[in-house]
Scaffold this active site. Structure first.
Site, PDB file in Angstrom:
ATOM      1  CG  ASP A  44      63.736 -16.830 -28.092  1.00  0.00           C
ATOM      2  OD1 ASP A  44      63.203 -17.943 -28.050  1.00  0.00           O
ATOM      3  OD2 ASP A  44      63.626 -15.992 -27.162  1.00  0.00           O
ATOM      4  CE1 TYR A  49      61.303 -11.629 -23.580  1.00  0.00           C
ATOM      5  CE2 TYR A  49      62.180 -12.178 -25.737  1.00  0.00           C
ATOM      6  CZ  TYR A  49      62.006 -12.481 -24.400  1.00  0.00           C
ATOM      7  OH  TYR A  49      62.551 -13.647 -23.900  1.00  0.00           O
ATOM      8  CE  LYS A  74      60.738 -17.072 -25.160  1.00  0.00           C
ATOM      9  NZ  LYS A  74      61.237 -15.961 -26.001  1.00  0.00           N
ATOM     10  CG  HIS A 107      57.399 -15.862 -21.442  1.00  0.00           C
ATOM     11  ND1 HIS A 107      57.470 -14.686 -22.161  1.00  0.00           N
ATOM     12  CD2 HIS A 107      58.640 -16.080 -20.983  1.00  0.00           C
ATOM     13  CE1 HIS A 107      58.707 -14.230 -22.120  1.00  0.00           C
ATOM     14  NE2 HIS A 107      59.445 -15.055 -21.405  1.00  0.00           N
TER      15      HIS A 107
END
Length: 270
Positions: A44, A49, A74, A107
């Site tokens: 994930d 990120y 996401k 998200h």
């Protein structure tokens, strides 16, 4: 590994490997490779990120076939607001060195979610994502999608753990056929401050974190623990060989305070 079947028949491994705050260059490749080596098949990540390239390197180094990996990313808030869902989706595919996602999520519920969801539905219908869903949505956000006459999300990834079980909302999601993924399943380490998890760890000859993750599994969630420490990566996966009693599940349920550790989706400023 146990699996959950989503509303469209897609099977998702019940324990995933989360990579939030895992550095793209120094940590992600090795951590993802190690996770896949020891048996994880669910990774994930997210555009925000900033480690999708590192995740791709870890997948390549692992030797595990792409078809055997459940890969999630996401769409970030800025892209949702700007109406760039399809462009952002393709950018994630490029960084992840893949031509499809197993799951793509919106998200956070920021301005533009209805159009973003419409775009994700189109990508799903084109076969570019095997499943689609949302993250951090409350009931009123989901009802916006319903009012627009759009497909029901298959997943809602939310902050959920023994301190914040969101039972009423979980019941609502189940009724809608939306499956829960739990982020921060280990309460960002705060579970270690609760005596019950240490007591149960002694009783079952497991670690406190394994007790918490087992609670998630028996409650029916997909849990997404994260670590870059090989021993912890292994520990978080070794939760399929024991069962908590109904009494111990109830004892864990009783510690709920309904306090969030992360942001309230109605009060975000990012």
């Amino acid at each position: 590994m146990d699996f959950i079947t989503l509303s469209n028949g897609t099977k998702i491994p019940q324990i995933g490997f989360g990579v939030y705050l895992v550095d793209n260059d120094t940590e992600a490749p090795g951590a993802v490779e190690e996770a896949l080596r020891i048996g994880y098949r669910h990774i994930d990540t997210a555009a925000i990120y900033k480690n999708e390239e590192g995740v791709a390197k870890g997948i390549a180094a692992s030797g595990v076939a792409r078809a055997d990996i459940f890969l999630t990313s996401k769409i970030w808030n800025d892209d949702i607001r700007a109406g760039r869902t399809k462009e952002a989706f393709q950018e994630s595919l490029d960084r992840l060195n893949t031509d499809y996602l197993d799951l793509c999520l919106i998200h956070w519920p920021v301005d533009g979610i209805v159009e973003a969801w419409r775009s994700l539905v189109e990508l799903y219908e084109e076969g570019k994502a095997k499943a689609i869903g949302v993250s951090n949505f409350k009931q009123h956000h989901l009802e916006q999608l319903k009012e627009a006459g759009l497909m029901t999300p298959m997943v809602n990834q939310i902050e959920l753990h023994p301190q914040l079980p969101q039972k009423d909302f979980a019941d609502y999601l189940k009724g809608e056929g939306i499956h829960i993924q739990a982020w921060s399943p280990l309460m960002q380490g705060k579970f270690m401050e609760i005596d019950l998890f240490h007591e149960l760890a002694n009783k079952y000859e497991k670690t406190p974190s394994q007790i918490v993750l087992r609670w998630h599994l028996q409650t029916g969630h997909v849990a997404l623990p994260k670590s870059v420490t090989p021993s912890r990566i292994q520990e978080n996966l070794n939760v399929f060989d024991f069962q908590l009693s109904s009494e111990d599940m109830a004892a864990i349920d009783a510690i709920a305070t309904n306090e969030r550790i992360g942001p309230d989706p109605d009060k975000i400023e990012f």
